[in-house]
Design an enzyme around this catalytic site. Sequence first.
Site, mmCIF file in Angstrom:
data_model
loop_
_atom_site.group_PDB
_atom_site.id
_atom_site.type_symbol
_atom_site.label_atom_id
_atom_site.label_comp_id
_atom_site.label_asym_id
_atom_site.label_seq_id
_atom_site.Cartn_x
_atom_site.Cartn_y
_atom_site.Cartn_z
ATOM 1 C CD GLU A 26 -2.855 -1.140 2.365
ATOM 2 O OE1 GLU A 26 -2.412 -0.721 3.452
ATOM 3 O OE2 GLU A 26 -3.987 -1.626 2.230
ATOM 4 C CE1 TYR A 130 -11.819 -6.820 -2.055
ATOM 5 C CE2 TYR A 130 -11.272 -4.497 -2.171
ATOM 6 C CZ TYR A 130 -11.015 -5.760 -1.693
ATOM 7 O OH TYR A 130 -9.960 -5.963 -0.855
#
Length: 174
Positions: A26, A130
Amino acid sequence: MLVIRPAAVSDVPLLLRFSRELAEYERQADAVVINEEALVRDGFGSQPKFRSLMAEWDGEAIGYALFFGIYSSVKGSGMFLEDLFVREAFRGRGIGRALLSAVARIAREEGSYGIRWEVLDWNEPAIKFYRSLGCEFFDEWRQVLLQADAFHRLADGETPRNPPAPKQWRPHSR
């Protein structure tokens, strides 16, 4: 063969390593400040604040999910997925989906309305994944975080005279 199992206290060093690997992915490698003692206390003590599932491929730990209960005054009991991580060499094999599916089963068994999590806006592979699951995105909501000195000042009842300029804070992808 893939095995999803609950994390045990003996997995704490691995949970910390995976948390660091996720933070590196990240682009926030310095963000991890938690230590093994806190993970043991908070996840495996008398009143656990989180739960975790480990993913193993042929006996090798290759990913995890970390989650905890939340409550909505509108919907009731829910689950918050803090971390969903699979090591790069094992991505694309359905392991993330299997972890998320296991969390969903736990949430459903416990009467949750659903699972919430966050994803970084640049993480297109995760966003695509997702979306393929039918997830809803709430782009109109803004993340809010109170921490560090501002958190302590507010807890002490102090009011800042000159609040600092807003920082760009980026939550974990989930």
